[in-house]
Design an enzyme around this catalytic site. Structure first.
Site, short mmCIF file in Angstrom:
data_model
loop_
_atom_site.label_atom_id
_atom_site.label_comp_id
_atom_site.label_asym_id
_atom_site.label_seq_id
_atom_site.Cartn_x
_atom_site.Cartn_y
_atom_site.Cartn_z
N PHE A 78 19.32 -40.41 61.15
CA PHE A 78 19.08 -41.54 62.04
C PHE A 78 17.80 -41.28 62.84
O PHE A 78 17.18 -40.22 62.73
CB PHE A 78 20.27 -41.73 62.98
CG PHE A 78 21.58 -41.93 62.25
CD1 PHE A 78 22.03 -43.19 61.93
CD2 PHE A 78 22.35 -40.83 61.88
CE1 PHE A 78 23.22 -43.38 61.24
CE2 PHE A 78 23.55 -41.00 61.19
CZ PHE A 78 23.98 -42.28 60.87
N SER B 26 27.02 -44.92 56.18
CA SER B 26 27.06 -44.23 57.47
C SER B 26 26.51 -45.12 58.57
O SER B 26 25.43 -45.71 58.43
CB SER B 26 26.23 -42.93 57.42
OG SER B 26 26.80 -42.01 56.53
N CYS C 175 27.69 -39.88 63.59
CA CYS C 175 27.64 -40.38 62.23
C CYS C 175 29.06 -40.53 61.68
O CYS C 175 29.80 -39.55 61.58
CB CYS C 175 26.83 -39.41 61.35
SG CYS C 175 26.74 -39.90 59.61
N THR D 67 31.75 -42.84 58.75
CA THR D 67 31.77 -43.52 57.46
C THR D 67 32.55 -44.83 57.52
O THR D 67 33.70 -44.85 57.97
CB THR D 67 32.39 -42.61 56.39
OG1 THR D 67 31.63 -41.40 56.30
CG2 THR D 67 32.41 -43.29 55.03
#
Length: 234
Positions: free
Chosen positions: A2, A47, A54, A56
């Site tokens: 990110f 993600s 993070c 899912t």
């Protein structure tokens, strides 16, 4: 991976400590709404960072999505304290070819930090925070990067002895992240700059040398021995 540039703010629909649905996997789960802006290209298994963590995607609609939350994540982050309606920072994983506006953020929270002071300064705001794990302080340096609830920010002042640091948030950022909704005593997710961790790991391995005496002396010992031998030959 990110960048710490928050794309939008969503809100908590539900935090389920035990979600027995197929998407919940018989563990803790979070369902977030107000995420339409980032779900147009979403797929199961993608993600998304929630407050810098993070996670899912296990289920989604046009506006909402669900993620599973592991016990390790709950122990290191503020996610377990989220209640219905709480605002959260959201960011999709970085796509190749996009402009990189923040810094390298993994979405792996190191610890939380407690807000100990909030001080307005013109149209900006100073935040002073104390980290829960003082061992992180070597990675927090003045003018260095830090991710707070997933927001890429610049460190201002640092006190290694008292385990605190400060950041200043400009007016624009205040309107695009959840930090201004927090008060003194609240916890913030913190991820320190991962580059510092890698540098320390490599440097420590080199300086320590082989793990067993049978493999030879450490790098430092070899340097010292060379100096001694050189001087002895004079």
């Amino acid at each position: 991976m990110f960048t710490g540039i928050v794309e939008c703010m969503g809100s908590v629909v539900e935090f389920a400590a035990l979600d027995t649905t197929a998407a919940g996997g018989n563990g803790a789960s979070l369902t977030i709404s107000g995420a339409k802006q980032i779900l147009g290209d979403c797929h199961l298994g993608d993600s998304i960072a929630i407050n810098g963590t993070c996670l899912t995607v296990t289920e989604f609609t046009d506006d909402t999505f669900k993620v599973g939350v592991a016990p390790e994540t709950l122990s290191r982050t503020n996610l377990g304290q989220l209640v219905k309606g709480a605002p959260v920072n959201l960011e999709r994983a970085l796509a190749a070819g996009h402009r990189f506006g923040g810094h390298f953020v993994q979405g792996h929270i190191d610890a939380t930090a407690e807000i100990v002071e909030i001080t307005p300064d013109a149209n900006s705001v100073w935040y002073k925070l104390r980290v829960s794990d003082p061992k992180l302080m070597p990675y927090i340096i003045p003018k260095g990067f830090i991710a707070m609830d997933g927001t890429s920010l610049t460190v201002c002042d640092v006190s290694d002895d008292q385990a605190w640091f400060t950041i200043m948030m400009i007016a624009y950022t205040q309107t695009h992240v959840i930090m201004p909704t927090k008060k003194v005593g609240d916890l913030v997710n913190v991820e320190v700059d991962m580059l510092g961790k890698y540098v320390e790991k490599v440097a420590t391995s080199i300086l320590r040398g082989p793990s067993s005496e049978a493999e030879g002396s450490s790098y430092i010992e070899k340097i010292v021995q060379r100096v001694i031998e050189k001087n002895a030959g004079k």
